[in-house]
Design a protein around this motif. Structure first.
Motif, PDB file in Angstrom:
ATOM      1  N   ASN A  81      15.907  48.343  45.562  1.00 57.19           N
ATOM      2  CA  ASN A  81      14.499  48.584  45.428  1.00 57.19           C
ATOM      3  C   ASN A  81      14.038  49.319  44.215  1.00 57.19           C
ATOM      4  O   ASN A  81      12.747  49.254  44.059  1.00 57.19           O
ATOM      5  CB  ASN A  81      14.256  49.444  46.589  1.00 57.19           C
ATOM      6  CG  ASN A  81      14.121  48.379  48.023  1.00 57.19           C
ATOM      7  OD1 ASN A  81      13.864  47.156  47.809  1.00 57.19           O
ATOM      8  ND2 ASN A  81      14.622  48.833  49.121  1.00 57.19           N
ATOM      9  N   SER A  82      15.063  49.814  43.576  1.00 56.60           N
ATOM     10  CA  SER A  82      14.536  50.704  42.169  1.00 56.60           C
ATOM     11  C   SER A  82      14.950  49.609  40.812  1.00 56.60           C
ATOM     12  O   SER A  82      14.503  49.988  39.708  1.00 56.60           O
ATOM     13  CB  SER A  82      15.012  51.820  42.170  1.00 56.60           C
ATOM     14  OG  SER A  82      14.727  52.666  43.316  1.00 56.60           O
ATOM     15  N   THR A  83      15.951  48.795  40.895  1.00 60.32           N
ATOM     16  CA  THR A  83      16.428  48.126  40.124  1.00 60.32           C
ATOM     17  C   THR A  83      15.909  46.484  40.031  1.00 60.32           C
ATOM     18  O   THR A  83      15.133  46.145  39.251  1.00 60.32           O
ATOM     19  CB  THR A  83      17.947  48.210  39.705  1.00 60.32           C
ATOM     20  OG1 THR A  83      18.308  49.480  39.701  1.00 60.32           O
ATOM     21  CG2 THR A  83      18.278  47.533  38.761  1.00 60.32           C
ATOM     22  N   ARG A 259       1.610  45.448  52.403  1.00 58.94           N
ATOM     23  CA  ARG A 259       2.791  46.437  52.307  1.00 58.94           C
ATOM     24  C   ARG A 259       2.077  47.188  51.057  1.00 58.94           C
ATOM     25  O   ARG A 259       1.779  46.636  50.110  1.00 58.94           O
ATOM     26  CB  ARG A 259       4.064  46.140  52.074  1.00 58.94           C
ATOM     27  CG  ARG A 259       5.012  46.631  53.140  1.00 58.94           C
ATOM     28  CD  ARG A 259       6.487  45.946  53.054  1.00 58.94           C
ATOM     29  NE  ARG A 259       6.468  45.038  51.923  1.00 58.94           N
ATOM     30  CZ  ARG A 259       6.792  45.441  50.644  1.00 58.94           C
ATOM     31  NH1 ARG A 259       6.937  46.600  50.404  1.00 58.94           N
ATOM     32  NH2 ARG A 259       7.135  44.601  49.843  1.00 58.94           N
ATOM     33  N   LEU A 260       2.025  48.627  51.179  1.00 59.40           N
ATOM     34  CA  LEU A 260       1.814  49.431  50.032  1.00 59.40           C
ATOM     35  C   LEU A 260       2.789  49.157  48.803  1.00 59.40           C
ATOM     36  O   LEU A 260       3.883  49.824  48.833  1.00 59.40           O
ATOM     37  CB  LEU A 260       1.487  50.714  50.134  1.00 59.40           C
ATOM     38  CG  LEU A 260       0.904  51.528  48.990  1.00 59.40           C
ATOM     39  CD1 LEU A 260      -0.219  51.011  48.544  1.00 59.40           C
ATOM     40  CD2 LEU A 260       0.698  52.941  49.476  1.00 59.40           C
ATOM     41  N   GLN A 291      -9.288  48.007  53.356  1.00 57.78           N
ATOM     42  CA  GLN A 291      -7.945  47.593  52.883  1.00 57.78           C
ATOM     43  C   GLN A 291      -6.919  48.277  53.722  1.00 57.78           C
ATOM     44  O   GLN A 291      -6.940  49.670  54.103  1.00 57.78           O
ATOM     45  CB  GLN A 291      -7.827  48.231  51.674  1.00 57.78           C
ATOM     46  CG  GLN A 291      -6.344  48.258  51.044  1.00 57.78           C
ATOM     47  CD  GLN A 291      -5.829  46.812  50.593  1.00 57.78           C
ATOM     48  OE1 GLN A 291      -6.568  45.956  49.967  1.00 57.78           O
ATOM     49  NE2 GLN A 291      -4.731  46.584  51.122  1.00 57.78           N
ATOM     50  N   ILE A 292      -5.966  47.642  54.391  1.00 59.06           N
ATOM     51  CA  ILE A 292      -5.049  48.200  55.325  1.00 59.06           C
ATOM     52  C   ILE A 292      -3.640  48.111  54.374  1.00 59.06           C
ATOM     53  O   ILE A 292      -3.202  46.972  54.039  1.00 59.06           O
ATOM     54  CB  ILE A 292      -4.977  47.191  56.472  1.00 59.06           C
ATOM     55  CG1 ILE A 292      -6.219  47.389  57.193  1.00 59.06           C
ATOM     56  CG2 ILE A 292      -3.711  47.832  57.496  1.00 59.06           C
ATOM     57  CD1 ILE A 292      -6.177  46.287  58.450  1.00 59.06           C
ATOM     58  N   ALA A 293      -2.933  49.344  54.070  1.00 58.32           N
ATOM     59  CA  ALA A 293      -1.880  49.310  53.377  1.00 58.32           C
ATOM     60  C   ALA A 293      -1.061  50.243  53.805  1.00 58.32           C
ATOM     61  O   ALA A 293      -1.106  51.374  53.193  1.00 58.32           O
ATOM     62  CB  ALA A 293      -2.149  49.237  51.672  1.00 58.32           C
ATOM     63  N   PRO A 294      -0.141  50.122  54.874  1.00 58.68           N
ATOM     64  CA  PRO A 294       0.647  51.264  55.072  1.00 58.68           C
ATOM     65  C   PRO A 294       1.824  51.450  54.238  1.00 58.68           C
ATOM     66  O   PRO A 294       2.333  50.414  53.435  1.00 58.68           O
ATOM     67  CB  PRO A 294       1.270  50.648  56.456  1.00 58.68           C
ATOM     68  CG  PRO A 294       1.099  49.334  56.601  1.00 58.68           C
ATOM     69  CD  PRO A 294       0.074  48.759  55.556  1.00 58.68           C
ATOM     70  N   PRO A 295       2.070  52.668  53.782  1.00 59.07           N
ATOM     71  CA  PRO A 295       3.284  52.915  52.619  1.00 59.07           C
ATOM     72  C   PRO A 295       4.329  52.615  53.053  1.00 59.07           C
ATOM     73  O   PRO A 295       5.006  52.428  54.256  1.00 59.07           O
ATOM     74  CB  PRO A 295       3.284  54.666  52.570  1.00 59.07           C
ATOM     75  CG  PRO A 295       2.071  55.084  53.636  1.00 59.07           C
ATOM     76  CD  PRO A 295       1.446  53.973  54.559  1.00 59.07           C
ATOM     77  N   SER A 296       5.261  52.054  52.068  1.00 62.35           N
ATOM     78  CA  SER A 296       6.398  51.586  52.428  1.00 62.35           C
ATOM     79  C   SER A 296       7.421  52.280  51.372  1.00 62.35           C
ATOM     80  O   SER A 296       7.048  52.476  50.272  1.00 62.35           O
ATOM     81  CB  SER A 296       6.746  50.253  52.201  1.00 62.35           C
ATOM     82  OG  SER A 296       6.064  49.604  50.825  1.00 62.35           O
ATOM     83  N   ARG A 297       8.755  52.222  51.405  1.00 69.41           N
ATOM     84  CA  ARG A 297       9.703  52.903  50.653  1.00 69.41           C
ATOM     85  C   ARG A 297       9.375  53.986  49.833  1.00 69.41           C
ATOM     86  O   ARG A 297       9.389  54.293  48.614  1.00 69.41           O
ATOM     87  CB  ARG A 297      10.071  51.733  49.481  1.00 69.41           C
ATOM     88  CG  ARG A 297      10.228  50.412  50.383  1.00 69.41           C
ATOM     89  CD  ARG A 297      10.507  49.303  49.036  1.00 69.41           C
ATOM     90  NE  ARG A 297      10.701  48.013  49.839  1.00 69.41           N
ATOM     91  CZ  ARG A 297      10.518  46.656  49.075  1.00 69.41           C
ATOM     92  NH1 ARG A 297      10.217  46.883  47.820  1.00 69.41           N
ATOM     93  NH2 ARG A 297      10.762  45.764  49.823  1.00 69.41           N
ATOM     94  N   GLU A 298       8.798  54.888  50.797  1.00 59.38           N
ATOM     95  CA  GLU A 298       8.401  56.207  50.114  1.00 59.38           C
ATOM     96  C   GLU A 298       9.401  57.056  49.520  1.00 59.38           C
ATOM     97  O   GLU A 298       9.067  58.159  48.771  1.00 59.38           O
ATOM     98  CB  GLU A 298       7.603  56.943  51.207  1.00 59.38           C
ATOM     99  CG  GLU A 298       6.314  56.381  51.469  1.00 59.38           C
ATOM    100  CD  GLU A 298       5.568  57.249  52.591  1.00 59.38           C
ATOM    101  OE1 GLU A 298       4.517  57.946  52.110  1.00 59.38           O
ATOM    102  OE2 GLU A 298       5.901  57.317  53.733  1.00 59.38           O
TER     103      GLU A 298
END
Ligand code: ADQ
Length: 453
Positions: A81-83, A259-260, A291-298
């Motif tokens: 998820n970060s690379t 998804r945020l 706008q609906i955008a639940p946080p993901s991968r916090e």
């Protein structure tokens, strides 16, 4: 005996009534063919279970593996998820590079390959999903697995000019070539993959086939779809969204559902809506952006930044334009249940799907499925969503161009009924032609014959 289907994905459905298009489609395919679904339990533990843990045996087998905290960090949070995620979404500037994470990613793939090798019979077909498991077939081949192994990438393929930013780029061709069939979302992704692979030593053969060293494999696009009737029925059954949202009669509703994620272009969308309000005419009806955008991968840093940026932008637009009885941007960070979401899609006069990069974007297709054909809303769609290849009857926008997107909002909200209906007819035909059943069946038929035609 005909072989079974073995599906591998990062997460595995844990309850008996799965929801969500992809999960349901794979569930149906496994139910019909018999087989096994293998994925991560979501459990992070210092003492992971040895081997696969049974979750269910009916109507097909579900088996999970656990990750240690170090594996979860290196494999999932850091490398996947970060690379890979930023690189594949054309944001090499957001990549974090870490040799330990790269090693852990490969080791988790080897561990999962050993678990699958112990489970697979000689005639089983293996279908691997997404960027968490790019090297899985290579790892399976090292375990001596010669079965047909297919891959489907749900996200875009990276550009040839970005790939050198990945320190492990030299492994890419052998990872990909270990599969028999590599499925991508769009024709654009297939071209990108061919470019990257040729640049790294693979050779193009006929009919979408390529060769790298001693292996031949096929690349093709299989645009993923949704269960259209299922969404249409949910929208029919949904309650009165005007009451839920307390909208005034005649008030226009513009909707965003994501998804945020920085790839979804939500800041550009807020800026475009701000510009639309700034350039508003006195006789225009009032319009609200929901706008609906639940946080993901916090746990990933880039995701915390986007959240702050959005809160600030919504505050600024609202500060400039809000009235006592009206908040122009309503920003909701909760996950909305599908039944309610379907009602919001139905009520929305315009839908903003404005990613800067997106494999497909199923929200765009769900919005089309949820419309009332006699009085449909208007889909505003970014050129950079995979869905743009099929949904060209939408109002297409360049999400980087705030003026263009703002003008599209105005055009959507004032579009005459006959044009809305004509566009909708074309869009609904496109999502019916390539629905979720088409996707599973076409992919699995292609995998079953990969290498023979
Ligand atoms: P995602 O990036 O998650 O998926 P998308 O395809 O738009 O993106 O959405 C997947 C599902 O999540 C949809 O069914 C949608 O309804 C639901 N969803 C999204 N936001 C929601 C919200 N705020 N509240 C409730 N539900 C929400 C990845 C790729 C995509 C690709 C899919 C499938 O990034 O490009 O289309 O996989 O291949």
């Amino acid at each position: 005996m005909a072989g079974r289907l073995i599906v591998v994905s990062n997460r595995i459905p844990t309850d008996s009534a799965p929801s969500g298009g992809l999960v349901v489609a794979l569930h149906d395919a496994l139910k019909a063919r018999g087989g096994i679904w293998i994925g991560n339990s979501g459990k992070v533990t210092d003492s992971p279970a040895e081997g696969l843990t049974p979750i269910a045996d009916e109507p097909y087998r579900r088996r999970s593996f656990d990750l240690t905290p170090a594996e979860h960090k290196g494999f999932y949070l850091d490398y996947a998820n970060s690379t890979l995620w930023p690189l594949f979404h054309h944001r090499a500037d957001l990549m974090t590079l870490d040799q330990d994470a790269a090693r852990t990613y490969w080791e988790v793939n080897r561990k999962v390959a050993r678990l699958i090798a112990a489970e697979a019979g000689p005639d089983d077909m293996i279908w691997v999903h997404d960027y968490h498991f790019l090297p899985l077939a290579r790892a399976l081949r090292l375990e001596g697995v010669e079965n047909r192994v297919g891959f489907f990438l749900h996200i875009p393929f990276p550009n040839v000019s970005d790939v050198p930013a990945l320190p492990e780029n030299k492994y890419l061709p052998e990872w990909v070539a270990a599969y028999d069939l590599v499925g991508l979302q769009t024709v654009r992704d297939v071209s990108a993959a061919i470019n990257v692979l040729r640049e790294n030593g693979a050779e193009m053969l006929l009919k979408g086939r390529m060769k790298f060293r001693d292996r031949q494999f096929r690349l093709a696009s299989f645009p993923i779809g949704i269960d259209v009737d299922d969404f249409a029925e949910a929208a029919d059954a949904a309650g009165d969204a005007d009451r839920t949202l307390r909208l005034d009669p005649g008030e226009k509703l513009v909707l965003g559902v994501d998804r945020l994620d920085y790839s979804k272009g939500i800041p550009n969308r807020f800026a475009a809506f701000g510009e639309f309000l700034r350039t508003g005419q006195p006789d225009e009806p009032r319009a609200t952006l929901l706008q609906i955008a639940p946080p993901s991968r916090e746990d990933v840093e880039a995701y915390r930044d986007i959240r702050e940026e959005l809160e600030e932008m919504a505050g600024r637009v609202n500060g400039e334009h809000a009235e006592l009885d009206w908040t122009p941007i309503r920003y909701i960070r909760k996950n909305i249940p599908r039944e309610i979401l379907a009602g919001l899609y139905r009520r929305a006069d315009a839908m903003l799907v404005t990613p800067l990069a997106d494999g497909m974007n199923l929200v765009a297709k769900e919005y089309v499925a949820a419309q009332d054909g006699a009085d449909p809303g208007v889909l505003i769609l970014s050129h950079f969503a995979g869905a743009a290849e099929q949904l060209d009857a939408a109002l297409m926008v360049n999400p980087y161009d705030i003026g263009d997107t703002s003008r599209a909002i105005r055009a959507a909200l004032s579009m005459p009924e006959h044009e809305r209906i004509a566009r909708h007819l074309s869009l609904i035909a496109a999502i019916r032609e390539h629905d979720i059943d088409w996707w599973t069946t076409t992919y699995l038929d292609a995998l079953a014959t990969a290498g023979t035609i």
